[in-house]
Scaffold this motif. Sequence first.
Motif, PDB file in Angstrom:
ATOM      1  N   GLU A   1       0.814  -1.213   0.000  1.00 42.53           N
ATOM      2  CA  GLU A   1       0.000   0.000   0.000  1.00 42.53           C
ATOM      3  C   GLU A   1       0.850   1.267   0.000  1.00 42.53           C
ATOM      4  O   GLU A   1       0.489   2.266  -0.638  1.00 42.53           O
ATOM      5  N   SER A   2       1.995   1.262   0.707  1.00 44.36           N
ATOM      6  CA  SER A   2       2.813   2.474   0.809  1.00 44.36           C
ATOM      7  C   SER A   2       3.337   2.921  -0.545  1.00 44.36           C
ATOM      8  O   SER A   2       3.361   4.119  -0.848  1.00 44.36           O
ATOM      9  N   GLU A   3       3.737   1.966  -1.379  1.00 43.10           N
ATOM     10  CA  GLU A   3       4.240   2.309  -2.714  1.00 43.10           C
ATOM     11  C   GLU A   3       3.113   2.831  -3.600  1.00 43.10           C
ATOM     12  O   GLU A   3       3.277   3.799  -4.337  1.00 43.10           O
ATOM     13  N   TRP A   4       1.953   2.185  -3.515  1.00 43.92           N
ATOM     14  CA  TRP A   4       0.796   2.618  -4.310  1.00 43.92           C
ATOM     15  C   TRP A   4       0.349   4.021  -3.881  1.00 43.92           C
ATOM     16  O   TRP A   4      -0.017   4.855  -4.696  1.00 43.92           O
ATOM     17  N   ARG A   5       0.396   4.273  -2.568  1.00 41.08           N
ATOM     18  CA  ARG A   5      -0.026   5.568  -2.040  1.00 41.08           C
ATOM     19  C   ARG A   5       0.885   6.686  -2.541  1.00 41.08           C
ATOM     20  O   ARG A   5       0.417   7.785  -2.867  1.00 41.08           O
ATOM     21  N   LYS A   6       2.186   6.437  -2.624  1.00 38.62           N
ATOM     22  CA  LYS A   6       3.126   7.454  -3.122  1.00 38.62           C
ATOM     23  C   LYS A   6       2.770   7.871  -4.546  1.00 38.62           C
ATOM     24  O   LYS A   6       2.763   9.056  -4.886  1.00 38.62           O
ATOM     25  N   VAL A   7       2.477   6.878  -5.382  1.00 34.30           N
ATOM     26  CA  VAL A   7       2.135   7.171  -6.780  1.00 34.30           C
ATOM     27  C   VAL A   7       0.822   7.939  -6.852  1.00 34.30           C
ATOM     28  O   VAL A   7       0.691   8.911  -7.604  1.00 34.30           O
ATOM     29  N   LEU A   8      -0.163   7.535  -6.065  1.00 30.15           N
ATOM     30  CA  LEU A   8      -1.449   8.225  -6.069  1.00 30.15           C
ATOM     31  C   LEU A   8      -1.291   9.671  -5.608  1.00 30.15           C
ATOM     32  O   LEU A   8      -1.892  10.586  -6.195  1.00 30.15           O
ATOM     33  N   ASP A   9      -0.476   9.911  -4.595  1.00 33.57           N
ATOM     34  CA  ASP A   9      -0.248  11.273  -4.118  1.00 33.57           C
ATOM     35  C   ASP A   9       0.388  12.131  -5.208  1.00 33.57           C
ATOM     36  O   ASP A   9       0.031  13.304  -5.391  1.00 33.57           O
ATOM     37  N   ASP A  10       1.343  11.538  -5.944  1.00 31.32           N
ATOM     38  CA  ASP A  10       1.976  12.276  -7.055  1.00 31.32           C
ATOM     39  C   ASP A  10       0.946  12.607  -8.128  1.00 31.32           C
ATOM     40  O   ASP A  10       0.930  13.717  -8.679  1.00 31.32           O
ATOM     41  N   LEU A  11       0.084  11.636  -8.430  1.00 33.79           N
ATOM     42  CA  LEU A  11      -0.955  11.869  -9.441  1.00 33.79           C
ATOM     43  C   LEU A  11      -1.919  12.960  -8.988  1.00 33.79           C
ATOM     44  O   LEU A  11      -2.333  13.811  -9.786  1.00 33.79           O
ATOM     45  N   ASN A  12      -2.279  12.949  -7.727  1.00 32.54           N
ATOM     46  CA  ASN A  12      -3.197  13.969  -7.211  1.00 32.54           C
ATOM     47  C   ASN A  12      -2.609  15.367  -7.351  1.00 32.54           C
ATOM     48  O   ASN A  12      -3.320  16.325  -7.658  1.00 32.54           O
ATOM     49  N   SER A  13      -1.315  15.491  -7.143  1.00 31.36           N
ATOM     50  CA  SER A  13      -0.678  16.807  -7.270  1.00 31.36           C
ATOM     51  C   SER A  13      -0.697  17.292  -8.709  1.00 31.36           C
ATOM     52  O   SER A  13      -0.767  18.500  -8.969  1.00 31.36           O
TER      53      SER A  13
END
Length: 580
Positions: free
Chosen positions: A210-222
């Motif tokens: 989940e931590s790796e997936w969350r990093k990518v999602l946060d980047d996409l949100n920005s």
Amino acid sequence: MLIEGASTRLIISLVGEGGIGKTTLAKNVHNDEVVKRHFELASAWITVSQPYNLTKVLMEMKRQLCKSGADCLVEENNAIEQLIECVRTYLQTKRYVIFLDDVWDENFWDDTKLALPNNNEGSRIIVTTRNAAVADSCRETPYDVVQNLNPWSQTLAWELFCKKAFKYEFQGNCPQELVQLSIEIVRRCQGLPLVIATIASLLSTKEKVESEWRKVLDDLNSKVEINSQFSRIQKILSLSYYDLPYSLRSCFLCFGIFPEDYSISDERLFRLWIAEGFIKAKVGKTLEEVAEEYLSELTKRSLVACDQLKIIGLGNGFRVHDLMRDVILSLAYDVCFCHTWDKKRSKSRVRDRRLIISGSTKDVLDNVESSVVRSVFLFDLDDDQFVSNSFMVLEVENAPVDTLPKELGKLFCLKYLSLRNTRVKVLPKSINKLHNLESLDIRDSLIRKLPKAINELANLRHLLAYRHNHRAQNIFYFDRGVTIEEGFGRLDVLQTLTLVEADIGGASLMKELEKLTNLRWLGISKLTKEIWRALCASIGKMNHLKRLFLSSINESDVLDIYNTFHLHLISCTNSYSSDG
């Protein structure tokens, strides 16, 4: 619709935003075996892009359609009207299909339609474009179709995402603990297949936690917060660049050097990357093998697409999507990777290590800090007045270069020299001073004989020197090669040597070949049975040889090679024609 339906000529326009899959859909249709059989007499794929060059478009159409040369005898310097008449005459009685990819200009159809007759043979024209006005300009009859491609549904987007993100594990299915995060990531991709595939391929390299997936999602949100849709897509795609290992980033940026929709052979990329110093040595592997690993990684990450080149034996062709190329150009500008020279920038100082010039080199020298520039790429020049002794890479394509300066040897840093498609007839003797030269490409030039000075280039790894006959129906047919002089056996690190004419030097020439034990690709023409027997002994000592091209002088001199060597690619032609 493509195969069945009205006998009148039908124009089908595929319209949609960049990354929606227009070209991919058209390519799948183009490569379909049923379609190939239905339009076997006349089929062509033309990449148009912007700005388009009508002469080049028509020349490429003529080249693909008139393969035998007998039906179309127009030379390359003829007027547009003659090219139109040539293509039109060839197609007049045939059922044809023409794919016109990436059309931007509303005037394009008016410029080309006279070459594509409405002959009531069931012919089809497929156009891909981002511009609805372009599609409207192509509609001439009620039968013509405009098909709008919309963003993918969440269901289709999810299938593509799982296929790419979990292709190496979980049988292509998303583990339960990542489902919610994955759904959010897919939504951020806005239904664009290019974006979905790129982000999913990035995630395929990550640990499935989940931590790796969350990093990518946060980047996409920005990135989603950016107002411009185009800029938003660019920023999302750039995430894959920043996820690359540093060793791969420069290799990826190299795709921005070449024009839009330009297909680059893998071997050409390898030679360029090595000359630029991007490839790091690994124990037990050649630099070319390491470069192949780099390219494989870029392909796995969906950053680079592979398309088979038409001429077998030159390796696969690779290109980047034009949206990805826009990302590359933006990144390249930020890190001063390369600079594209044009008239609009004639006032600016060039401080980048790589310089791309298209058109004229006028005023370039006055605006270039030559101590900084190390690599120059020249496309479609109308003059030949640019050179500096600090260059490591010099690539000239279709430039009106007739001669090389005697001072060529002063380019002592040069590692990569390409004179392909130029009018150069002679290499100066001073070439022997290019002690760092690793790649020499003189394909489709007018050079017939290599000077003895070539034999002093101890670091030369690749020598390509053939002229391919694009009119011939045999894809392995070459107009001619080059002759070489005694002493070339000293080039003991050479991996590519093609195409050498064997009639001058004969058996003794073939005997010296046995010293080139590092060869991977060898091409020999003008063989006889006697010379062939001498060549066999030398080839037997080439433990690394993978590809072999042979051409005999007479049809009666059949060379029995298929049961002699076990190579990845063997080609043999039993007749040879020279243009003198």
